[in-house]
Design a protein around this motif. Structure first.
Motif, PDB file in Angstrom:
ATOM      1  N   MET A   1      55.048  40.498  20.998  1.00 43.51           N
ATOM      2  CA  MET A   1      54.769  41.381  22.122  1.00 43.51           C
ATOM      3  C   MET A   1      55.667  40.977  23.283  1.00 43.51           C
ATOM      4  O   MET A   1      55.819  39.799  23.572  1.00 43.51           O
ATOM      5  N   SER A   2      56.244  41.944  23.960  1.00 46.32           N
ATOM      6  CA  SER A   2      57.156  41.639  25.060  1.00 46.32           C
ATOM      7  C   SER A   2      56.389  41.110  26.261  1.00 46.32           C
ATOM      8  O   SER A   2      55.187  41.309  26.402  1.00 46.32           O
ATOM      9  N   GLN A   3      57.123  40.438  27.145  1.00 50.79           N
ATOM     10  CA  GLN A   3      56.501  39.871  28.338  1.00 50.79           C
ATOM     11  C   GLN A   3      55.953  40.974  29.245  1.00 50.79           C
ATOM     12  O   GLN A   3      54.891  40.830  29.833  1.00 50.79           O
ATOM     13  N   ALA A   4      56.671  42.097  29.353  1.00 48.76           N
ATOM     14  CA  ALA A   4      56.216  43.208  30.198  1.00 48.76           C
ATOM     15  C   ALA A   4      54.918  43.783  29.667  1.00 48.76           C
ATOM     16  O   ALA A   4      54.002  44.096  30.430  1.00 48.76           O
ATOM     17  N   THR A   5      54.785  43.915  28.347  1.00 44.26           N
ATOM     18  CA  THR A   5      53.561  44.457  27.759  1.00 44.26           C
ATOM     19  C   THR A   5      52.402  43.502  27.965  1.00 44.26           C
ATOM     20  O   THR A   5      51.309  43.914  28.342  1.00 44.26           O
ATOM     21  N   SER A   6      52.620  42.214  27.753  1.00 41.54           N
ATOM     22  CA  SER A   6      51.532  41.261  27.935  1.00 41.54           C
ATOM     23  C   SER A   6      51.129  41.170  29.396  1.00 41.54           C
ATOM     24  O   SER A   6      49.969  40.971  29.707  1.00 41.54           O
ATOM     25  N   ARG A   7      52.092  41.317  30.324  1.00 38.50           N
ATOM     26  CA  ARG A   7      51.770  41.289  31.743  1.00 38.50           C
ATOM     27  C   ARG A   7      50.930  42.503  32.123  1.00 38.50           C
ATOM     28  O   ARG A   7      50.028  42.423  32.939  1.00 38.50           O
ATOM     29  N   ARG A   8      51.209  43.655  31.502  1.00 36.26           N
ATOM     30  CA  ARG A   8      50.480  44.874  31.825  1.00 36.26           C
ATOM     31  C   ARG A   8      49.006  44.744  31.461  1.00 36.26           C
ATOM     32  O   ARG A   8      48.143  45.217  32.160  1.00 36.26           O
ATOM     33  N   PHE A   9      48.708  44.074  30.357  1.00 38.50           N
ATOM     34  CA  PHE A   9      47.328  43.970  29.909  1.00 38.50           C
ATOM     35  C   PHE A   9      46.652  42.682  30.349  1.00 38.50           C
ATOM     36  O   PHE A   9      45.470  42.511  30.124  1.00 38.50           O
ATOM     37  N   VAL A  87      35.675  58.483  36.508  1.00 38.33           N
ATOM     38  CA  VAL A  87      37.026  58.690  37.048  1.00 38.33           C
ATOM     39  C   VAL A  87      37.476  57.467  37.850  1.00 38.33           C
ATOM     40  O   VAL A  87      38.608  56.978  37.679  1.00 38.33           O
ATOM     41  N   LEU A  88      36.603  56.952  38.705  1.00 39.43           N
ATOM     42  CA  LEU A  88      36.995  55.823  39.552  1.00 39.43           C
ATOM     43  C   LEU A  88      37.246  54.555  38.750  1.00 39.43           C
ATOM     44  O   LEU A  88      38.213  53.828  39.012  1.00 39.43           O
ATOM     45  N   VAL A  89      36.385  54.255  37.778  1.00 39.39           N
ATOM     46  CA  VAL A  89      36.592  53.023  37.005  1.00 39.39           C
ATOM     47  C   VAL A  89      37.822  53.149  36.116  1.00 39.39           C
ATOM     48  O   VAL A  89      38.536  52.168  35.875  1.00 39.39           O
ATOM     49  N   THR A  90      38.121  54.361  35.644  1.00 38.96           N
ATOM     50  CA  THR A  90      39.357  54.569  34.882  1.00 38.96           C
ATOM     51  C   THR A  90      40.565  54.368  35.780  1.00 38.96           C
ATOM     52  O   THR A  90      41.516  53.669  35.421  1.00 38.96           O
ATOM     53  N   ALA A  91      40.534  54.953  36.967  1.00 38.94           N
ATOM     54  CA  ALA A  91      41.652  54.823  37.912  1.00 38.94           C
ATOM     55  C   ALA A  91      41.834  53.379  38.360  1.00 38.94           C
ATOM     56  O   ALA A  91      42.954  52.945  38.630  1.00 38.94           O
ATOM     57  N   LEU A  92      40.740  52.620  38.418  1.00 36.94           N
ATOM     58  CA  LEU A  92      40.816  51.241  38.895  1.00 36.94           C
ATOM     59  C   LEU A  92      41.708  50.382  38.012  1.00 36.94           C
ATOM     60  O   LEU A  92      42.476  49.563  38.515  1.00 36.94           O
ATOM     61  N   TYR A  93      41.632  50.567  36.707  1.00 36.19           N
ATOM     62  CA  TYR A  93      42.381  49.692  35.811  1.00 36.19           C
ATOM     63  C   TYR A  93      43.488  50.403  35.038  1.00 36.19           C
ATOM     64  O   TYR A  93      44.076  49.823  34.135  1.00 36.19           O
ATOM     65  N   LEU A  94      43.795  51.620  35.385  1.00 36.79           N
ATOM     66  CA  LEU A  94      44.896  52.331  34.749  1.00 36.79           C
ATOM     67  C   LEU A  94      46.220  51.721  35.217  1.00 36.79           C
ATOM     68  O   LEU A  94      46.476  51.652  36.417  1.00 36.79           O
ATOM     69  N   PRO A  95      47.037  51.239  34.286  1.00 32.61           N
ATOM     70  CA  PRO A  95      48.277  50.558  34.697  1.00 32.61           C
ATOM     71  C   PRO A  95      49.176  51.410  35.597  1.00 32.61           C
ATOM     72  O   PRO A  95      49.811  50.881  36.509  1.00 32.61           O
ATOM     73  N   GLN A  96      49.205  52.714  35.380  1.00 37.06           N
ATOM     74  CA  GLN A  96      50.065  53.575  36.187  1.00 37.06           C
ATOM     75  C   GLN A  96      49.608  53.652  37.641  1.00 37.06           C
ATOM     76  O   GLN A  96      50.372  54.044  38.511  1.00 37.06           O
ATOM     77  N   LEU A  97      48.355  53.309  37.911  1.00 38.13           N
ATOM     78  CA  LEU A  97      47.811  53.384  39.271  1.00 38.13           C
ATOM     79  C   LEU A  97      47.603  52.005  39.891  1.00 38.13           C
ATOM     80  O   LEU A  97      46.880  51.862  40.868  1.00 38.13           O
ATOM     81  N   ARG A  98      48.240  50.989  39.310  1.00 39.51           N
ATOM     82  CA  ARG A  98      48.036  49.610  39.768  1.00 39.51           C
ATOM     83  C   ARG A  98      48.296  49.448  41.267  1.00 39.51           C
ATOM     84  O   ARG A  98      47.588  48.728  41.956  1.00 39.51           O
ATOM     85  N   GLN A  99      49.282  50.154  41.814  1.00 38.86           N
ATOM     86  CA  GLN A  99      49.597  50.012  43.241  1.00 38.86           C
ATOM     87  C   GLN A  99      48.459  50.508  44.133  1.00 38.86           C
ATOM     88  O   GLN A  99      48.366  50.112  45.292  1.00 38.86           O
TER      89      GLN A  99
END
Length: 162
Positions: A1-9, A87-99
């Motif tokens: 597994m790549s470092q970027a993938t492991s960092r995402r999860f 919706v909120l708990v999904t948005a909380l941990y969705l990688p695309q919304l991390r910011q």
């Protein structure tokens, strides 16, 4: 597994899993109540026909009745509440919304707090085991979200370049 993938999860740990489970529990209870009320159940713990007493949410004659102030019928508020948690708990941990995670975390905390306050305003402090259990879940959710936010800000501060 790549470092970027492991960092995402790597951001999903035990604390985050418990937060997700608590949010899903309260969402499912609210969805079930909303669907049940739409199917003919008693909205807001209404009394059976012919039973005496003030209407749910307080407010006998001339009293304050919060039920009359609700913008939409209670079953729909239950449904929207359940959907809101999901919706909120999904948005909380969705990688695309991390910011946006700190903002979403605060929105979820406020959402749970308002739900908690409105429960007592509507129920009039009557004993309801499912309602009280759900409120305990929401209090735990708020506490864990605050802990998660503190840990997240501490780890971000520790990773910031000097």
């Amino acid at each position: 597994m790549s470092q970027a993938t492991s960092r995402r999860f790597s951001a999903i740990g035990t604390l985050q899993i418990v937060i997700i489970v608590l949010a899903v529990i309260t969402a499912l209870v609210h969805l079930q109540r909303g669907i049940g009320f739409l199917g003919g159940g008693p909205p807001g713990g209404a009394r059976p026909a012919g039973q005496a007493g003030p209407p749910p949410g307080g407010g006998g004659q001339g009293g304050f009745n919060i039920m009359a102030m609700l913008p939409i019928p209670l079953p729909y508020l239950f449904l929207l509440n359940g959907i809101g948690y999901l919706v909120l708990v999904t948005a909380l941990y969705l990688p695309q919304l991390r910011q946006y995670q700190p903002i979403v975390r605060w929105l979820l905390i406020i959402f749970a707090a308002v739900t908690l306050i409105m429960y007592f305003a509507i129920s009039g402090f009557r004993f309801n085991p499912i309602g009280l259990l759900t409120k305990a879940v929401e209090v735990a959710l708020i506490i864990l979200l605050l802990i998660d936010g503190r840990r997240s800000s501490q780890s971000a501060a520790g990773m910031a370049p000097a």
